[in-house]
Design a protein around this motif. Sequence first.
Motif, PDB file in Angstrom:
ATOM      1  N   MET A 286      40.077  32.897  47.274  1.00 47.98           N
ATOM      2  CA  MET A 286      40.010  34.253  47.685  1.00 47.98           C
ATOM      3  C   MET A 286      41.427  34.928  48.157  1.00 47.98           C
ATOM      4  N   ALA A 287      42.244  34.408  48.608  1.00 47.87           N
ATOM      5  CA  ALA A 287      43.564  34.646  48.917  1.00 47.87           C
ATOM      6  C   ALA A 287      44.226  35.188  47.564  1.00 47.87           C
ATOM      7  N   THR A 288      44.302  34.163  46.411  1.00 44.88           N
ATOM      8  CA  THR A 288      45.096  34.765  45.343  1.00 44.88           C
ATOM      9  C   THR A 288      44.470  35.978  44.759  1.00 44.88           C
ATOM     10  N   GLU A 289      43.025  36.212  44.845  1.00 40.34           N
ATOM     11  CA  GLU A 289      42.428  37.549  44.338  1.00 40.34           C
ATOM     12  C   GLU A 289      42.727  38.639  45.174  1.00 40.34           C
ATOM     13  N   LEU A 290      42.925  38.434  46.727  1.00 44.56           N
ATOM     14  CA  LEU A 290      43.257  39.638  47.588  1.00 44.56           C
ATOM     15  C   LEU A 290      44.687  40.003  47.333  1.00 44.56           C
ATOM     16  N   VAL A 291      45.606  38.876  47.226  1.00 42.95           N
ATOM     17  CA  VAL A 291      47.005  39.477  47.085  1.00 42.95           C
ATOM     18  C   VAL A 291      47.073  40.008  45.638  1.00 42.95           C
ATOM     19  N   ALA A 292      46.320  39.641  44.536  1.00 52.28           N
ATOM     20  CA  ALA A 292      46.562  40.495  43.301  1.00 52.28           C
ATOM     21  C   ALA A 292      46.009  41.852  43.472  1.00 52.28           C
ATOM     22  N   LEU A 293      45.163  42.115  44.180  1.00 51.91           N
ATOM     23  CA  LEU A 293      44.584  43.579  44.350  1.00 51.91           C
ATOM     24  C   LEU A 293      45.802  44.343  45.184  1.00 51.91           C
ATOM     25  N   VAL A 294      46.393  43.809  45.791  1.00 47.03           N
ATOM     26  CA  VAL A 294      47.599  44.341  46.599  1.00 47.03           C
ATOM     27  C   VAL A 294      48.420  44.744  45.689  1.00 47.03           C
ATOM     28  N   LYS A 295      48.987  43.526  44.871  1.00 42.70           N
ATOM     29  CA  LYS A 295      50.108  43.807  43.951  1.00 42.70           C
ATOM     30  C   LYS A 295      49.801  44.918  42.882  1.00 42.70           C
ATOM     31  N   ALA A 296      48.569  44.896  42.327  1.00 37.82           N
ATOM     32  CA  ALA A 296      48.016  45.898  41.511  1.00 37.82           C
ATOM     33  C   ALA A 296      47.973  47.070  41.851  1.00 37.82           C
ATOM     34  N   GLY A 297      48.311  47.693  43.133  1.00 33.03           N
ATOM     35  CA  GLY A 297      48.298  48.737  43.623  1.00 33.03           C
ATOM     36  C   GLY A 297      46.776  49.244  43.956  1.00 33.03           C
ATOM     37  N   ILE A 298      45.806  48.510  43.929  1.00 28.38           N
ATOM     38  CA  ILE A 298      44.360  49.148  44.002  1.00 28.38           C
ATOM     39  C   ILE A 298      43.954  49.114  45.566  1.00 28.38           C
ATOM     40  N   ILE A 299      44.550  48.196  46.253  1.00 25.11           N
ATOM     41  CA  ILE A 299      44.200  48.312  47.831  1.00 25.11           C
ATOM     42  C   ILE A 299      45.590  47.982  48.469  1.00 25.11           C
ATOM     43  N   ARG A 300      45.612  48.594  49.982  1.00 23.55           N
ATOM     44  CA  ARG A 300      46.477  48.094  50.810  1.00 23.55           C
ATOM     45  C   ARG A 300      45.930  47.506  52.204  1.00 23.55           C
ATOM     46  N   VAL A 301      46.271  46.362  52.350  1.00 19.58           N
ATOM     47  CA  VAL A 301      45.620  45.613  53.540  1.00 19.58           C
ATOM     48  C   VAL A 301      46.292  46.386  54.829  1.00 19.58           C
ATOM     49  N   ILE A 302      45.587  46.555  55.566  1.00 20.64           N
ATOM     50  CA  ILE A 302      46.126  47.306  56.779  1.00 20.64           C
ATOM     51  C   ILE A 302      45.929  46.542  57.950  1.00 20.64           C
ATOM     52  N   ASP A 303      44.873  45.618  58.227  1.00 22.53           N
ATOM     53  CA  ASP A 303      44.843  44.700  58.972  1.00 22.53           C
ATOM     54  C   ASP A 303      43.971  43.443  58.500  1.00 22.53           C
ATOM     55  N   LEU A 304      44.270  42.149  58.996  1.00 24.62           N
ATOM     56  CA  LEU A 304      43.562  41.028  58.617  1.00 24.62           C
ATOM     57  C   LEU A 304      43.568  39.934  59.866  1.00 24.62           C
ATOM     58  N   LEU A 305      42.419  39.585  60.214  1.00 27.17           N
ATOM     59  CA  LEU A 305      42.003  38.736  61.216  1.00 27.17           C
ATOM     60  C   LEU A 305      41.217  37.639  60.824  1.00 27.17           C
TER      61      LEU A 305
END
Length: 152
Positions: free
Chosen positions: A30-49
């Motif tokens: 799950m973490a790998t996929e989230l980081v991949a979305l960020v690196k691809a410029g699809i999303i920007r994580v604003i907050d994570l709890l």
Amino acid sequence: MTQTSLDELGPVDYVIVEFPAEASNFTGEMATELVALVKAGIIRVIDLLVLTKDADGSVDAMELSDLDDLGELRTLEAQLAELLAEDDVEHLAAAMDSGSTAGVIIYENIWAAPFASAARRAGGQLIADGRIPIQAIIAAIEADAALETAGA
């Protein structure tokens, strides 16, 4: 977030992913996929709890900086805005089962930012949005298939 003007911001969404307390894993696939979305410029994580909800209903919220083993999520830590207030946390935790752990991700849909900015410049405003849960889509497809089978 400080480098992005509010006028250029894309739609902002959140997701809550819940796990039974003994089964939570925020550093795996799950973490790998989230980081991949960020690196691809699809999303920007604003907050994570990470939220934990005890059997008595009490909630503990932890920022990434509070956690020891972040794995790939460590790359996101410096970019977080820590947007959520205590009231927000309580509201989000209301959806959780007692004795569970959940990851809350607030993210900007970067892919939609140019369209959102153009809509605002044209005088438009978002008046509604929504999401169809995948479970509802699966149920609808299965119901259609059952009707086709019954009618055959």
